[in-house]
Motif scaffolding. Structure first.
Motif, mmCIF file in Angstrom:
data_model
loop_
_atom_site.group_PDB
_atom_site.id
_atom_site.type_symbol
_atom_site.label_atom_id
_atom_site.label_comp_id
_atom_site.label_asym_id
_atom_site.label_seq_id
_atom_site.Cartn_x
_atom_site.Cartn_y
_atom_site.Cartn_z
ATOM 1 N N CYS A 163 0.831 -1.200 0.000
ATOM 2 C CA CYS A 163 0.000 0.000 0.000
ATOM 3 C C CYS A 163 0.867 1.252 0.000
ATOM 4 O O CYS A 163 0.640 2.193 -0.779
ATOM 5 N N LEU A 164 1.890 1.282 0.854
ATOM 6 C CA LEU A 164 2.776 2.436 0.914
ATOM 7 C C LEU A 164 3.466 2.671 -0.427
ATOM 8 O O LEU A 164 3.512 3.807 -0.935
ATOM 9 N N VAL A 165 4.007 1.625 -1.012
ATOM 10 C CA VAL A 165 4.700 1.757 -2.298
ATOM 11 C C VAL A 165 3.735 2.211 -3.383
ATOM 12 O O VAL A 165 4.082 3.045 -4.236
ATOM 13 N N GLU A 205 1.976 5.919 -7.356
ATOM 14 C CA GLU A 205 0.825 6.470 -8.073
ATOM 15 C C GLU A 205 0.613 7.955 -7.802
ATOM 16 O O GLU A 205 0.008 8.650 -8.607
ATOM 17 N N GLY A 206 1.078 8.408 -6.648
ATOM 18 C CA GLY A 206 1.015 9.848 -6.350
ATOM 19 C C GLY A 206 -0.186 10.309 -5.580
ATOM 20 O O GLY A 206 -0.157 11.376 -4.961
ATOM 21 N N ASP A 210 -5.514 7.037 -6.873
ATOM 22 C CA ASP A 210 -4.873 6.208 -7.895
ATOM 23 C C ASP A 210 -4.291 4.925 -7.293
ATOM 24 O O ASP A 210 -4.299 3.870 -7.931
ATOM 25 N N ALA A 211 -3.779 5.029 -6.055
ATOM 26 C CA ALA A 211 -3.270 3.837 -5.392
ATOM 27 C C ALA A 211 -4.386 2.838 -5.154
ATOM 28 O O ALA A 211 -4.212 1.626 -5.335
ATOM 29 N N SER A 260 -3.499 18.952 -0.310
ATOM 30 C CA SER A 260 -4.627 18.843 -1.239
ATOM 31 C C SER A 260 -4.163 18.539 -2.660
ATOM 32 O O SER A 260 -4.944 18.081 -3.488
ATOM 33 N N ARG A 261 -2.855 18.771 -2.933
ATOM 34 C CA ARG A 261 -2.355 18.579 -4.288
ATOM 35 C C ARG A 261 -1.454 17.357 -4.474
ATOM 36 O O ARG A 261 -1.385 16.801 -5.570
ATOM 37 N N ALA A 262 -0.759 16.956 -3.426
ATOM 38 C CA ALA A 262 0.231 15.886 -3.611
ATOM 39 C C ALA A 262 0.446 15.087 -2.335
ATOM 40 O O ALA A 262 0.113 15.534 -1.231
#
Length: 284
Positions: free
Chosen positions: A10-12, A17-18, A22-23, A54-56
């Motif tokens: 999950c962490l990777v 994915e960012g 997406d993850a 909120s962005r990354a």
């Protein structure tokens, strides 16, 4: 502390994915499940792994180190699964100093021709079990009996016992030597894996000994003329060295070459390897 592979995956996935969204899509779970899994990992480690805005989503300094370790652990876990479920498509054969001498290349070529479904790899591990006890291989070529009851072994052939000496040594002018010729010399031995000890000589005429732990160091010292060595014929085939010559020891007992394996978990290729090696040594 109990870490789970799913937490590391999950962490990777989040880092790669960012975003959590997406993850979640990549893992095939909900975004809430991703958040819970990451939170459980951070609680287990007691550190913050990601910075979320909120962005990354970016790793913290500790997170970067954890991600690097996680990638290695996940890769090793994937290798473990492939190895356990692949039907033994890989075979590693360990050896300490020399593999099979002049039989090494014919063995590799015949194996790839007759057993293309099983990839063969020879690995050098200078231990008493040639890597078998360390988990570095599934089979091992050894040249002295293994006392450990965890292993089985069988003799596949015999090799001449040779003396290694500097090329300018007076004995190098001879075509062969006897044990008595070496009684006053210093013998370089590897007590962990070697086949030679002072016990080959009578008690009143044994050579002095010095220890070594690697075949390259052994050859380097012998080339200086300070010491001589005694070894199986395969070493001469596998390690020709400028400044070092090998001569047969006429009254030296031949050295048995053994194939060893785990008694309770033999690799399926054990019997075919035994048969091929035995055939190669008989052809000699």
């Amino acid at each position: 502390m109990d870490l789970e592979l799913r937490q590391l995956r999950c962490l990777v996935a989040i880092v790669d994915e960012g975003t959590f969204t997406d993850a979640a899509a990549m893992l095939g779970v909900s975004q809430a499940a991703v958040s819970r899994t990451l939170a459980s990992l951070e609680r287990a480690l007691g550190v913050r792994l990601l910075r979320r805005t909120s962005r990354a989503v970016t790793p913290t300094g500790t997170g970067l180190r954890v991600v690097a370790h996680a990638r290695r652990l996940l890769a090793e876990a994937d290798d473990l699964v492939r190895d356990a479920t692949s039907g033994h498509t890989h075979l590693r054969i360990g050896y300490a100093w020399s593999a099979l001498g002049r039989h090494t290349l014919p063995f590799q070529r015949r194996w790839s021709r007759t057993h293309p479904e099983t990839d063969l790899h020879l690995v050098r591990v200078n231990s008493a079990t040639a890597g078998l006890g360390e988990g570095a291989c599934e089979l091992a070529v050894v040249r002295r009996p293994l006392d450990d009851r965890r292993f089985e072994s069988a003799i596949v052939g015999l090799e001449r016992r040779l003396c290694a000496m500097a090329s300018d040594d007076p004995l190098a002018r001879r075509r062969s030597v006897r044990l008595a010729d070496l009684a006053g010399r210093t013998l370089l031995v590897d007590r962990r894996t070697g086949t030679t000890t002072a016990d080959l000589w009578p008690p009143d005429s044994r050579p002095a000994t010095e220890d070594t732990h690697d075949v390259d160091d052994w050859l380097t010292v012998i080339a200086t003329g300070r010491s001589v060595g005694m070894t199986a014929e395969s070493t001469a085939n596998q390690y020709p060295r400028p400044g070092v010559v090998y001569r047969p020891v006429r009254d030296g007992e031949p050295i048995a070459v053994r194939l060893a394996w785990w008694k309770d978990d033999p690799h399926p290729a054990t019997q075919p390897v035994l048969e091929l090696l035995t055939a190669l040594y008989r052809e000699a």
